[in-house]
Design an enzyme around this catalytic site. Structure first.
Site, PDB file in Angstrom:
ATOM      1  N   SER A 115       0.789  -1.231   0.000  1.00  0.00           N
ATOM      2  CA  SER A 115       0.000   0.000   0.000  1.00  0.00           C
ATOM      3  C   SER A 115       0.821   1.281   0.000  1.00  0.00           C
ATOM      4  CB  SER A 115      -0.949   0.015   1.203  1.00  0.00           C
ATOM      5  OG  SER A 115      -2.016  -0.888   0.990  1.00  0.00           O
ATOM      6  N   LYS A 118       0.050   3.771  -2.680  1.00  0.00           N
ATOM      7  CA  LYS A 118      -0.976   4.818  -2.576  1.00  0.00           C
ATOM      8  C   LYS A 118      -0.402   6.219  -2.461  1.00  0.00           C
ATOM      9  CE  LYS A 118      -4.206   1.452  -0.795  1.00  0.00           C
ATOM     10  NZ  LYS A 118      -4.541   0.628   0.357  1.00  0.00           N
ATOM     11  N   SER A 172      -5.890   3.327   4.585  1.00  0.00           N
ATOM     12  CA  SER A 172      -5.385   2.528   3.467  1.00  0.00           C
ATOM     13  C   SER A 172      -6.495   1.800   2.729  1.00  0.00           C
ATOM     14  CB  SER A 172      -4.333   1.521   3.968  1.00  0.00           C
ATOM     15  OG  SER A 172      -3.484   1.111   2.934  1.00  0.00           O
ATOM     16  N   LYS A 288       3.122   6.428   5.296  1.00  0.00           N
ATOM     17  CA  LYS A 288       2.217   5.448   4.691  1.00  0.00           C
ATOM     18  C   LYS A 288       2.744   4.045   4.935  1.00  0.00           C
ATOM     19  CE  LYS A 288      -1.340   3.997   2.653  1.00  0.00           C
ATOM     20  NZ  LYS A 288      -1.245   2.872   3.624  1.00  0.00           N
TER      21      LYS A 288
END
Length: 336
Positions: A115, A118, A172, A288
């Site tokens: 993720s 992203k 997320s 993140k």
């Protein structure tokens, strides 16, 4: 003999013609044959004459170099005392303001990003999208593999791009990632093409993306250094910084029936949640996370030292969530 005279006359004519075409003795200056500056502009690099007069790149009238504001390093690992290499597959610490790599291990190895993908999704969405515009969540946005992280969207929900970005980066949400892709480009495939285009423009030449959420695919990969390039670019957007620094977000939007829906989205960042503590003198701004079985535990982190200097630290494929944060703290201790 006559043949030689004719040859000399022919050569003299050619020289005379060249002399006249050159402006009777003036130097011939050919046009740029390769369009160097046009190519730079196509990649999003400003041409020299577009720079402000007081910028470092233009003080001497020289064109701006692509890496002028980047931490640039070769393929050699940079080790540091107190950093346990065995805790992850790759790790790096970048001093953004001083454009220096402080620690590097396997930063050019191709790995699954999970993720952390992203970050690029958000970058592309903020760059190309209308933040106040709304979209209706499709059935396709909810067609996800079991166990996917989601922010709880339903078919027919009407939600703004800005709200989707909070769901994307804080909790997320893979559902938010697909909704964003469809909103910006009409489909996952078209958005992935845009992601790859933007990645190349940022210098992330060892990456390839096939989706907006980061679920495992053999053709979906990046490198730690490419993630650094993408992350530094994303931090230039005020909204991106605002979102990744938020511990939580209250979302309010309409469902398919026109009724208001509210959601509370919390960050997955253990530092912002208060579950993990950064070393003394380091302030974690945000970051993140990313986790899949193929990618392991990943984290891109944005931090400041006591003087306000910006640092980006990245750990990819750690062998567990606890070790992910142990390893990250080892990197953060190198911030002076």
């Amino acid at each position: 003999m006559k043949c030689i005279v004719k040859k000399h006359r022919f050569m003299a004519g050619i020289l005379a013609l060249a002399f006249c075409m050159s402006g009777c003795g003036q130097e011939i200056v050919p046009e740029q044959p390769y369009g160097v500056y046009a190519a730079a502009e196509a990649l999003g690099i400003p041409a020299a004459d577009s720079l402000e007069p007081d910028t470092a790149a233009n003080k001497t009238g020289s064109p701006a170099f692509f890496g002028a504001s980047l931490c640039v390093g070769g393929n050699t690992d940079l080790t540091a005392e107190g950093v346990t290499d065995s805790l992850s597959e790759a790790a790096g610490l970048f001093d953004v303001d001083n454009r220096e790599i402080l620690y590097a291990r396997n930063i050019h190895a191709r790995l699954h990003p999970a993720s952390t993908t992203k970050i690029l999704t958000a970058y592309v969405a903020i760059k190309y999208g209308d933040l106040s515009a709304t979209t209706r969540v499709s059935e396709a946005a909810l067609q996800l593999e079991q166990g996917s992280s989601v922010c709880g969207l339903s078919v027919g929900d009407v939600i703004s791009l800005e709200q989707l970005l909070y769901g994307l980066l804080l909790c997320s949400g893979n559902d938010a990632a697909i909704a964003i892709a469809e909103m910006i480009s009409g489909s996952q495939e078209a958005f992935a093409e845009l992601m790859n285009q933007e990645a190349l423009a940022l210098g992330a030449t060892n990456s390839h993306f096939v989706n907006s959420h980061g679920l495992t695919h053999e053709e979906h990969y990046t490198t730690l250094y490419d993630l650094y390039l993408i992350s530094q670019a994303a931090m230039e957007f005020a909204l991106f910084r605002e979102i990744i620094e938020a511990p939580s977000y209250h979302a309010a939007f309409q469902n398919q029936a026109g009724k208001q829906v509210t959601k509370e989205w919390d960050t997955s960042n253990q530092y912002l949640k208060g579950d993990k503590k950064a070393p003394e003198g380091v302030t974690v701004l945000g970051g993140k996370t990313g986790t899949t079985s193929a990618a392991g535990n990943c984290l891109v982190l944005f931090s400041q030292d006591s003087g306000g200097g910006l640092f980006i630290s990245i750990v990819l494929k750690a062998d567990g969530r606890d070790n992910l944060y142990v390893h990250m703290n080892e990197l953060l201790k190198k911030i002076e």
